[in-house]
Design a protein around this motif. Structure first.
Motif, PDB file in Angstrom:
ATOM      1  N   PRO A   1      18.633   7.343  26.440  1.00  0.00           N
ATOM      2  CA  PRO A   1      17.379   7.597  25.720  1.00  0.00           C
ATOM      3  C   PRO A   1      16.621   6.295  25.483  1.00  0.00           C
ATOM      4  N   MET A   2      15.316   6.345  25.693  1.00  0.00           N
ATOM      5  CA  MET A   2      14.464   5.180  25.443  1.00  0.00           C
ATOM      6  C   MET A   2      13.397   5.458  24.394  1.00  0.00           C
ATOM      7  N   VAL A   3      12.837   6.650  24.433  1.00  0.00           N
ATOM      8  CA  VAL A   3      11.844   7.064  23.441  1.00  0.00           C
ATOM      9  C   VAL A   3      12.169   8.495  23.041  1.00  0.00           C
ATOM     10  N   THR A   4      12.203   8.760  21.740  1.00  0.00           N
ATOM     11  CA  THR A   4      12.470  10.105  21.236  1.00  0.00           C
ATOM     12  C   THR A   4      11.352  10.498  20.278  1.00  0.00           C
ATOM     13  N   LYS A   5      10.606  11.532  20.657  1.00  0.00           N
ATOM     14  CA  LYS A   5       9.471  12.006  19.866  1.00  0.00           C
ATOM     15  C   LYS A   5       8.522  10.857  19.495  1.00  0.00           C
TER      16      LYS A   5
END
Length: 421
Positions: A371-375
């Motif tokens: 994951p790099m960007v979540t929401k």
């Protein structure tokens, strides 16, 4: 595209984009992912200020509706990707961007511009480090590219194993260790080479590196050793037959008692020349032009393609794979998952890409996407030290052919698996 999609009512359909390489540069066996940290910074800072909006309005690129949307733009979707320093192969889904079509598509150019250049430099740097066989490499290419790409190149080279850079902004901005030497102009400024050497030694101490090929190499080496009473840190050779010259200088230094004085060589080096210098008594390399231009491949050829979208504007709409079928430029539609398949000796043997569902691995196969960007929130930042270590570990998994300079196909094959496999 966003303006037209707003008019058509499709701009906010859920969409998935892949950033990936169709192939490796000709003759290359693997690539290195770099620029991830810079890309995450760019996503976080991606905004349209009033001056930019005014320009777009004045040139009729946007209308009022699109202008209002851009004024409030913040990426609010999700991103997964290969972490910085990871090795990649043809088809590797290096970044998967999910959100509305509008918020994802406006990131295309900034993401590709960062990934394509940084990964090209890192891929070249990795090959150079391999050919250096443990000898330190200094990035010295700032004068061979533009001022901002010079900083990015220093960062990317460090990820792939270079030990330092002559670019001080890279040191300030990213913490890359800095190093450098004097230029020929410094020697030419003074009334004699000895005068120049004295000035440098008085300021920087005996451990400095003296450039010894402005006039007569042998005489310069003798002068440097005499002025430091054998404690000279290093000499730099920047011209001539480097293997032969380095052997002559080593013999001379040893005969004068300066057995600890190092020899650094520069002069438009590339990975092929580093390989040729493997048997020479050289202690380190300064690499410039070839590095910052990707050693003949200044871009990685990455593309950013829509691979899945909602089949309607409804919030619960089903996602359907989409792909272009152009000759020689076809893409594989659908959400991707990836792992590195390793054999019983932990050596990479395949890049396995699941389409629609994650591929199944065994006890030592390694998932590649994180994951790099979540929401909309950045969650995947790592340090440069972590990226360097990741590259070293990933490179260690490669077959022995990665340490050869011979041209060839990708070291391992890429396998696509769908839900039925």
């Amino acid at each position: 595209m966003v303006r037209a999609a707003l008019g058509a009512g499709t701009a906010f359909r859920r969409s998935v984009f892949d950033l990936f390489p169709r192939r490796l540069p000709e003759g290359r066996r693997y690539g290195v992912v770099a620029g991830v940290g810079r890309a995450l910074d760019a996503i976080e800072a991606f905004r349209f200020d009033q001056a930019e909006l005014d320009f777009l309005h004045e040139h009729q690129i946007i209308d009022d509706r699109l202008g209002q949307w851009l004024a409030d733009y913040r990426f609010g979707g999700d991103i997964w990707g290969y972490p910085e320093g990871e090795i990649y192969f043809p088809g590797s889904p290096l970044m998967i961007v999910e959100g509305t079509f509008a918020e994802c598509v406006v990131l295309e150019t900034v993401l590709l511009s960062i990934y394509n250049y940084d990964s090209a430099v890192a891929s070249a740097a990795s090959r150079m480090v391999a050919m250096a066989q443990g000898r330190p490499c200094i990035e010295m290419g700032s004068r061979r590219t533009n001022e901002e790409s010079a900083v990015a190149a220093a960062r990317a080279a460090y990820v792939a194993g270079f030990g330092s850079t002559s670019n001080l902004e890279a040191g300030r901005r990213y913490g890359v260790p800095t190093a450098g030497t004097a230029a020929h102009s410094f020697t030419l400024l003074h009334d004699s080479e000895e005068h120049a050497f004295r000035a440098q030694l008085d300021t920087l101490g005996d451990d400095t590196t003296l450039l010894v090929d402005t006039y007569d190499v042998e005489e310069a080496v003798r002068t440097g050793v005499r002025l430091t009473e054998g404690r000279l840190g290093a000499v730099r050779l920047d011209s001539g037959d480097l293997p032969e010259m380095s052997r002559m200088v080593r013999q001379l230094l040893d005969s004068l008692g300066a057995t600890e004085t190092r020899i650094i060589v520069t002069s438009d080096l590339d990975e092929w020349q580093l390989a040729a210098l493997a048997g020479a008594p050289v202690d380190g390399y300064g690499v410039g032009t070839s590095l910052v231009t990707g050693s003949g491949h200044p871009t990685s050829g990455f593309v950013y393609k829509l691979v899945s979208r909602a089949d309607s504007d409804a919030e619960d709409a089903a996602m359907v794979p989409v792909a272009k079928k152009s000759k020689n430029k076809a893409t594989v539609g659908g959400r991707k998952f990836a792992l590195r398949r390793l054999d019983d000796k932990d050596i990479a043997e395949a890049e396995v890409i699941g389409v629609g569902t994650p591929p199944k691995g065994d006890h030592n196969d390694r998932p590649l996407l994180v994951p790099m960007v979540t929401k909309g929130e950045i969650v995947g930042r790592t340090t440069l030290a972590e990226a360097r270590e990741r590259h070293a570990q990933s490179f260690a998994e490669l077959p022995l052919a990665a340490r050869k300079m011979s041209r060839g196909e990708a070291l391992i094959r890429t396998i696509y698996l769908d839900e039925d496999d």
